[in-house]
Design a protein around this motif. Structure first.
Motif, PDB file in Angstrom:
ATOM      1  N   TYR A 137       0.820  -1.202   0.000  1.00 29.54           N
ATOM      2  CA  TYR A 137       0.000   0.000   0.000  1.00 29.54           C
ATOM      3  C   TYR A 137       0.856   1.255   0.000  1.00 29.54           C
ATOM      4  O   TYR A 137       0.520   2.266  -0.650  1.00 29.54           O
ATOM      5  N   LEU A 138       1.957   1.242   0.746  1.00 27.05           N
ATOM      6  CA  LEU A 138       2.855   2.392   0.776  1.00 27.05           C
ATOM      7  C   LEU A 138       3.438   2.675  -0.614  1.00 27.05           C
ATOM      8  O   LEU A 138       3.470   3.826  -1.069  1.00 27.05           O
ATOM      9  N   GLN A 139       3.861   1.641  -1.308  1.00 31.55           N
ATOM     10  CA  GLN A 139       4.421   1.817  -2.645  1.00 31.55           C
ATOM     11  C   GLN A 139       3.373   2.383  -3.623  1.00 31.55           C
ATOM     12  O   GLN A 139       3.664   3.292  -4.416  1.00 31.55           O
ATOM     13  N   GLN A 140       2.159   1.863  -3.549  1.00 31.04           N
ATOM     14  CA  GLN A 140       1.104   2.338  -4.453  1.00 31.04           C
ATOM     15  C   GLN A 140       0.732   3.791  -4.160  1.00 31.04           C
ATOM     16  O   GLN A 140       0.459   4.568  -5.085  1.00 31.04           O
ATOM     17  N   ASN A 141       0.737   4.167  -2.900  1.00 25.83           N
ATOM     18  CA  ASN A 141       0.409   5.557  -2.559  1.00 25.83           C
ATOM     19  C   ASN A 141       1.476   6.525  -3.082  1.00 25.83           C
ATOM     20  O   ASN A 141       1.161   7.613  -3.597  1.00 25.83           O
ATOM     21  N   ILE A 142       2.750   6.139  -2.955  1.00 24.33           N
ATOM     22  CA  ILE A 142       3.818   6.999  -3.469  1.00 24.33           C
ATOM     23  C   ILE A 142       3.739   7.106  -4.993  1.00 24.33           C
ATOM     24  O   ILE A 142       3.892   8.190  -5.582  1.00 24.33           O
ATOM     25  N   LYS A 143       3.447   5.998  -5.664  1.00 26.19           N
ATOM     26  CA  LYS A 143       3.292   6.033  -7.131  1.00 26.19           C
ATOM     27  C   LYS A 143       2.102   6.910  -7.543  1.00 26.19           C
ATOM     28  O   LYS A 143       2.163   7.622  -8.555  1.00 26.19           O
ATOM     29  N   ASN A 144       1.053   6.827  -6.764  1.00 29.74           N
ATOM     30  CA  ASN A 144      -0.121   7.652  -7.078  1.00 29.74           C
ATOM     31  C   ASN A 144       0.220   9.143  -6.993  1.00 29.74           C
ATOM     32  O   ASN A 144      -0.228   9.951  -7.820  1.00 29.74           O
ATOM     33  N   LYS A 145       1.003   9.530  -5.982  1.00 28.39           N
ATOM     34  CA  LYS A 145       1.402  10.927  -5.859  1.00 28.39           C
ATOM     35  C   LYS A 145       2.287  11.359  -7.030  1.00 28.39           C
ATOM     36  O   LYS A 145       2.168  12.485  -7.540  1.00 28.39           O
ATOM     37  N   LEU A 146       3.165  10.466  -7.478  1.00 27.96           N
ATOM     38  CA  LEU A 146       4.006  10.794  -8.632  1.00 27.96           C
ATOM     39  C   LEU A 146       3.167  10.934  -9.905  1.00 27.96           C
ATOM     40  O   LEU A 146       3.432  11.805 -10.752  1.00 27.96           O
ATOM     41  N   GLU A 147       2.128  10.087 -10.070  1.00 24.95           N
ATOM     42  CA  GLU A 147       1.216  10.210 -11.225  1.00 24.95           C
ATOM     43  C   GLU A 147       0.452  11.538 -11.178  1.00 24.95           C
ATOM     44  O   GLU A 147       0.248  12.196 -12.211  1.00 24.95           O
ATOM     45  N   THR A 148       0.048  11.935  -9.988  1.00 26.75           N
ATOM     46  CA  THR A 148      -0.630  13.236  -9.855  1.00 26.75           C
ATOM     47  C   THR A 148       0.294  14.376 -10.253  1.00 26.75           C
ATOM     48  O   THR A 148      -0.136  15.348 -10.899  1.00 26.75           O
ATOM     49  N   ALA A 149       1.569  14.262  -9.899  1.00 25.53           N
ATOM     50  CA  ALA A 149       2.540  15.294 -10.286  1.00 25.53           C
ATOM     51  C   ALA A 149       2.720  15.327 -11.808  1.00 25.53           C
ATOM     52  O   ALA A 149       2.862  16.409 -12.407  1.00 25.53           O
ATOM     53  N   ILE A 150       2.706  14.164 -12.457  1.00 26.02           N
ATOM     54  CA  ILE A 150       2.839  14.117 -13.926  1.00 26.02           C
ATOM     55  C   ILE A 150       1.658  14.815 -14.594  1.00 26.02           C
ATOM     56  O   ILE A 150       1.826  15.600 -15.543  1.00 26.02           O
ATOM     57  N   ASN A 151       0.453  14.542 -14.131  1.00 21.63           N
ATOM     58  CA  ASN A 151      -0.722  15.218 -14.694  1.00 21.63           C
ATOM     59  C   ASN A 151      -0.681  16.721 -14.457  1.00 21.63           C
ATOM     60  O   ASN A 151      -1.105  17.511 -15.314  1.00 21.63           O
ATOM     61  N   ALA A 152      -0.171  17.129 -13.297  1.00 27.84           N
ATOM     62  CA  ALA A 152      -0.086  18.553 -12.998  1.00 27.84           C
ATOM     63  C   ALA A 152       0.908  19.262 -13.904  1.00 27.84           C
ATOM     64  O   ALA A 152       0.756  20.465 -14.181  1.00 27.84           O
ATOM     65  N   VAL A 153       1.935  18.552 -14.378  1.00 32.33           N
ATOM     66  CA  VAL A 153       2.914  19.167 -15.285  1.00 32.33           C
ATOM     67  C   VAL A 153       2.237  19.595 -16.585  1.00 32.33           C
ATOM     68  O   VAL A 153       2.430  20.708 -17.079  1.00 32.33           O
ATOM     69  N   TYR A 154       1.434  18.696 -17.163  1.00 31.76           N
ATOM     70  CA  TYR A 154       0.779  19.023 -18.432  1.00 31.76           C
ATOM     71  C   TYR A 154      -0.342  20.051 -18.255  1.00 31.76           C
ATOM     72  O   TYR A 154      -0.650  20.800 -19.185  1.00 31.76           O
ATOM     73  N   ARG A 155      -0.962  20.072 -17.104  1.00 32.23           N
ATOM     74  CA  ARG A 155      -2.035  21.046 -16.849  1.00 32.23           C
ATOM     75  C   ARG A 155      -1.531  22.353 -16.252  1.00 32.23           C
ATOM     76  O   ARG A 155      -2.331  23.259 -16.000  1.00 32.23           O
ATOM     77  N   GLU A 169       6.058  16.790  -2.252  1.00 35.75           N
ATOM     78  CA  GLU A 169       6.358  16.894  -0.825  1.00 35.75           C
ATOM     79  C   GLU A 169       5.754  15.725  -0.048  1.00 35.75           C
ATOM     80  O   GLU A 169       6.385  15.192   0.885  1.00 35.75           O
ATOM     81  N   THR A 170       4.550  15.302  -0.412  1.00 31.20           N
ATOM     82  CA  THR A 170       3.932  14.157   0.272  1.00 31.20           C
ATOM     83  C   THR A 170       4.718  12.880   0.012  1.00 31.20           C
ATOM     84  O   THR A 170       4.952  12.066   0.930  1.00 31.20           O
ATOM     85  N   ALA A 171       5.146  12.670  -1.240  1.00 30.52           N
ATOM     86  CA  ALA A 171       5.949  11.481  -1.555  1.00 30.52           C
ATOM     87  C   ALA A 171       7.278  11.499  -0.803  1.00 30.52           C
ATOM     88  O   ALA A 171       7.736  10.455  -0.298  1.00 30.52           O
ATOM     89  N   LYS A 172       7.913  12.642  -0.687  1.00 25.89           N
ATOM     90  CA  LYS A 172       9.175  12.753   0.065  1.00 25.89           C
ATOM     91  C   LYS A 172       8.959  12.449   1.546  1.00 25.89           C
ATOM     92  O   LYS A 172       9.762  11.754   2.179  1.00 25.89           O
ATOM     93  N   LYS A 173       7.865  12.953   2.137  1.00 29.91           N
ATOM     94  CA  LYS A 173       7.585  12.722   3.546  1.00 29.91           C
ATOM     95  C   LYS A 173       7.406  11.231   3.838  1.00 29.91           C
ATOM     96  O   LYS A 173       7.943  10.705   4.821  1.00 29.91           O
ATOM     97  N   TRP A 174       6.660  10.524   2.988  1.00 33.71           N
ATOM     98  CA  TRP A 174       6.454   9.085   3.205  1.00 33.71           C
ATOM     99  C   TRP A 174       7.756   8.296   3.029  1.00 33.71           C
ATOM    100  O   TRP A 174       7.993   7.329   3.742  1.00 33.71           O
ATOM    101  N   ALA A 175       8.580   8.713   2.094  1.00 38.11           N
ATOM    102  CA  ALA A 175       9.852   8.013   1.883  1.00 38.11           C
ATOM    103  C   ALA A 175      10.778   8.181   3.093  1.00 38.11           C
ATOM    104  O   ALA A 175      11.438   7.233   3.532  1.00 38.11           O
ATOM    105  N   GLU A 176      10.862   9.382   3.648  1.00 39.89           N
ATOM    106  CA  GLU A 176      11.719   9.608   4.812  1.00 39.89           C
ATOM    107  C   GLU A 176      11.187   8.893   6.049  1.00 39.89           C
ATOM    108  O   GLU A 176      11.968   8.506   6.927  1.00 39.89           O
ATOM    109  N   GLN A 177       9.897   8.666   6.125  1.00 37.73           N
ATOM    110  CA  GLN A 177       9.313   8.073   7.334  1.00 37.73           C
ATOM    111  C   GLN A 177       9.421   6.548   7.339  1.00 37.73           C
ATOM    112  O   GLN A 177       9.639   5.952   8.400  1.00 37.73           O
TER     113      GLN A 177
END
Length: 434
Positions: free
Chosen positions: A291-309, A320-328
């Motif tokens: 679940y942790l891996q899927q949540n981090i991937k989901n945040k990265l996908e959201t960042a990709i969509n935000a780049v084009y929009r 920032e959310t993906a970085k926080k989960w990785a450090e924790q």
């Protein structure tokens, strides 16, 4: 007719019965003269003979009267029917004449309409020829107008590329091509237009260029490395500081104290326990790790969509959310985790939003210029072209009319009273108009 034949047969039969009566009466006369001298039987025979003849003549007269009456009645009905048929035929003839007259009038009107239409068509053809000649002359006199129209098209395409697709590079190239077309006109009156185009080109080149494809590729690479990041071990709180062990003195008089100190030190080393204050963070289970891996991937996908929009806030919050989960939850001592967090920090500093100009300075100017040139051309064409007179089309009427009439003569029937003329007619009208 059947009653008449029956009456004739009755008359013939009565005639045949009359000689028979006479023949039978003759022997009676002879017999009376020879055998019976008395007059009484002879008078009786004469009376019977007279009565029979009277009855026959009466029957014949009745039959003849009845036959004559029937014949007269049938003859009168036949005359009436013939008169009715003659009246219908006259009516049909009148209708035919009226239809023929109307047909002639319609054909005349159609021919007149054709002639007027042909004249109008010839006049329009002359006007079209004059317009074509004028357009050809205008093309020959002003060949540079095509360059102006092409420059207007290029400027409009640059605006669509800039505001719809956010493609600054293509918009800049299109504006440079439009400026090149205006330069080929070599018209000093277009100096302001070229200055506006130069300002637009400078503004577009000063905009920050965002490498969206490069940012998306880096985010995709980080998304693929999430599965290989190592999890951190259980985090234990720090233990309390241990008391320093007491040392044995060198004096013999302190042998009791030294003995107790030695026994206590031996007991402390035999059984050892340490006291820790604080909460212990346990390891993640395999299910929680997925679940942790899927949540981090989901945040990265959201960042990709935000780049084009071009959604800068969404882009930064996701990283920032993906970085926080990785450090924790991942091992910070691992080089993979350190490189992952470092890449997230570098991508978070990228600027993905660009402030585009609301309008190009050259677009309204070149549009106004093109419209002015077109109005001048239309005015020249309107002065050259001749007005065309429109003729009112003739009313549509049937061009051909055909009348078909069928007359049925009366047939003989058993009952003369049922003899009636049957006349049926149908009218078919065919219209052919071009």
């Amino acid at each position: 007719m059947t009653d008449k034949s029956n009456n004739n047969k009755a008359a013939e039969q009565s005639k045949q019965d009359k000689p028979t009566t006479a023949q039978t009466a003759a022997p009676a006369k002879d017999t009376s003269t020879t055998t019976n001298p008395t007059k009484a039987p002879a008078k009786a025979d004469k009376a019977e003979k007279k009565s029979g003849s009277k009855t026959g003549w009466v029957a014949i007269a009745l039959v003849l009267a009845l036959g004559g009456g029937l014949y007269y009645h049938g003859h009168q009905q036949g005359l009436q029917q013939q008169q009715h048929i003659d009246a219908l035929q006259q009516q049909i003839a009148g209708m035919k004449a009226a239809m023929q007259n109307e047909q002639k009038e319609t054909i005349g009107m159609i021919n007149g309409g054709f002639r007027s239409t042909e004249a109008s068509f010839n006049q329009q053809q002359k006007s079209i020829d004059a317009l074509q000649t004028t357009v050809a002359e205008l093309k020959g006199n002003n060949p540079n107008d095509w360059l102006l129209a092409e420059a207007d098209y290029l400027v409009k395409m640059a605006g669509r590329k800039l505001w719809l697709e956010h493609d600054v590079t293509s918009a800049t190239l299109l504006l440079e091509a439009a400026d090149h077309r205006i330069a080929e006109l070599n018209d000093p009156s277009l100096k302001n237009l070229r200055q506006a185009m130069s300002n637009d080109i400078t503004t577009l080149k000063s905009l920050t260029t965002v490498d969206r494809d490069g940012i998306v590729l880096r985010l995709t690479s980080l998304e693929n490395t999430v599965d290989s990041l190592p999890l951190a071990n259980a985090i234990l709180p720090k233990a309390e500081a241990e008391e320093q062990a007491k040392t044995v003195s060198q004096s013999v008089d302190d042998w009791k104290t030294n003995l107790m100190t030695s026994l206590k030190n031996f007991g402390d080393h035999f059984i050892t326990y340490r006291k820790r204050d604080g909460n212990v963070v346990p390891l993640l289970s395999p299910k929680q790790d997925f679940y942790l891996q899927q949540n981090i991937k989901n945040k990265l996908e959201t960042a990709i969509n935000a780049v084009y929009r071009e959604q800068g806030e969404v882009y930064k919050i996701s990283l920032e959310t993906a970085k926080k989960w990785a450090e924790q939850y991942y091992d910070m001592s691992s080089p993979l985790t350190q490189n992952f967090i470092k890449s997230l920090d570098q991508l978070a500093q990228q600027q993905i939003t660009v402030k585009y100009p609301e309008q190009l300075q050259s677009q309204p100017m070149i549009t106004k210029l093109v419209n002015q040139v077109l109005r001048n051309k239309m005015a020249t064409i309107g002065d050259t072209a001749q007005p065309v007179k429109q003729t009112k089309p003739a009313a549509e009427k049937p061009a051909q009319a055909k009348l078909e009439t069928t007359v049925t003569q009366p047939a003989e029937t058993k009952n003369p009273g049922e003899n009636k003329a049957k006349v049926t007619y149908s009218t078919e009208t065919t219209v052919e108009a071009k």
